[in-house]
Design a protein around this motif. Structure first.
Motif, short mmCIF file in Angstrom:
data_model
loop_
_atom_site.label_atom_id
_atom_site.label_comp_id
_atom_site.label_asym_id
_atom_site.label_seq_id
_atom_site.Cartn_x
_atom_site.Cartn_y
_atom_site.Cartn_z
N SER A 132 10.89 -2.37 13.40
CA SER A 132 9.64 -1.76 13.86
C SER A 132 8.49 -2.76 13.79
CB SER A 132 9.32 -0.53 13.02
OG SER A 132 8.13 0.08 13.46
N VAL A 133 8.45 -3.58 12.75
CA VAL A 133 7.41 -4.62 12.66
C VAL A 133 7.47 -5.52 13.89
CG1 VAL A 133 6.64 -6.68 11.43
CG2 VAL A 133 7.29 -4.64 10.14
N GLN A 143 3.62 2.89 8.20
CA GLN A 143 3.26 4.28 8.42
C GLN A 143 4.47 5.09 8.90
OE1 GLN A 143 0.11 3.78 11.23
NE2 GLN A 143 -1.45 3.38 9.70
N ASP A 144 5.28 4.49 9.73
CA ASP A 144 6.40 5.20 10.33
C ASP A 144 7.63 5.27 9.43
OD1 ASP A 144 4.88 5.56 12.59
OD2 ASP A 144 5.83 3.95 13.74
N GLY A 145 7.81 4.27 8.54
CA GLY A 145 9.08 4.19 7.84
C GLY A 145 9.07 4.13 6.34
N LEU A 149 0.83 -1.21 0.00
CA LEU A 149 0.00 0.00 0.00
C LEU A 149 0.86 1.25 0.00
CD1 LEU A 149 -2.89 -0.92 2.47
CD2 LEU A 149 -3.14 -0.34 0.05
N TYR A 150 1.93 1.23 0.78
CA TYR A 150 2.79 2.41 0.81
C TYR A 150 3.61 2.56 -0.46
CZ TYR A 150 1.51 4.48 5.15
OH TYR A 150 0.80 5.16 6.11
N GLY A 151 3.90 1.46 -1.13
CA GLY A 151 4.50 1.57 -2.45
C GLY A 151 3.56 2.29 -3.40
N ALA A 152 2.26 1.92 -3.33
CA ALA A 152 1.26 2.59 -4.17
C ALA A 152 1.11 4.05 -3.79
CB ALA A 152 -0.07 1.86 -4.07
#
Length: 268
Positions: A125-126, A213-215, A95-98
């Motif tokens: 972080s995960v 979200q953070d990275g 999703l963050y790639g998109a």
């Protein structure tokens, strides 16, 4: 002459209103810790507040005389198809790639060279989120509340109700609008829970979303960026609803949400 027993009255009320009681307990445990966090700057209280939903679920089960073991076993249900691990661990990153591609398309300065340096921190972080910073909310939200809501409501309505309660729980941390993102993300968790019955997978999904979200945002944050992120979340949730015809992974002939049932098909 009758004697009023507050403990008995509480048990009876919880038995009649288990989900509402769970929500109120979660708020009552977490919010005072977070108020003290704002006043003292205590990181320990911030972290401890995150365990409020799990503790609230355990208290609700105990007070109403329900067994703890099935609830705990769902947290340890790991024997699921690899495709569900891929969903939990890779979907937020995809999703963050998109999101980054969409932002680049509208003219944002997306720096893809940042990505290799972000990956190690993202993986850490995960793991940390899954075991400490939020992932262990899931035995409460998905392990306790979701199956009970789905006993009385459609998966869509149950998810909206849970998403609102989950979002409001975050308000002391993120402000009045803090409920919006959890409300939308709740649909991703409902589908995963209904397909696997595994709270462990929901914990991993939580860790992956927080870490992404953070990275994995590769540009400077702004209102436009926030709007694109929320739009991506909403589009994914809408796709899940359309592809599952609103069932969000719950078979049409199943009267209750699964405890351990493992579904083999990818969508239902």
């Amino acid at each position: 002459m009758s004697t009023h027993h507050p403990a008995l009255a509480l048990r009876q009320w919880l038995a009649a209103h288990p989900v509402l009681g769970f929500f109120l307990l979660a708020y009552a445990i977490s919010w005072p810790m977070w108020v003290l966090t704002h006043l003292t700057g205590s990181f320990a209280l911030l972290v401890l507040g995150g365990f409020g939903p799990a503790l609230a679920a355990a208290v609700a089960l105990r007070l109403t005389g329900q067994p703890i073991r099935p609830w705990v076993m769902a947290l340890m249900a790991w024997r699921v198809s690899a495709r569900f691990y891929a969903y939990a661990l890779l979907l937020p990153a995809a999703l963050y790639g998109a999101v980054n591609l969409a932002l680049q398309a509208v003219g944002a300065d997306v720096d893809w060279s940042l990505l290799p340096g972000r990956v190690p921190g993202y993986l850490v972080s995960v793991a940390l989120t899954a075991v400490l910073f939020g992932g262990l909310e899931e035995p409460g939200w998905r392990g306790f509340a979701l199956p009970r809501l789905q006993e009385r409501h459609t998966p869509f309505v149950a998810t909206v109700l849970l998403g609102l309660a989950w979002g409001v729980w975050h308000v002391p941390l993120y402000g009045p609008a803090g409920f919006v993102v959890p409300l939308v993300l709740a649909f991703y968790y409902t589908w995963l829970y209904n397909r696997t019955g595994s709270i462990l997978l929901c914990v991993l999904l939580h860790g992956s979303f927080t870490a992404a979200q953070d990275g994995l945002l590769l540009t400077t944050d702004s209102l436009t960026v926030d709007a694109v992120i929320l739009g991506a979340y909403a589009a994914g949730a809408a796709a899940l609803l359309l592809l599952t015809r609103g069932r969000l992974g719950r078979p049409a002939n199943q009267p209750h949400a699964p405890e351990y049932a493992i579904e083999e098909s990818a969508l239902a």
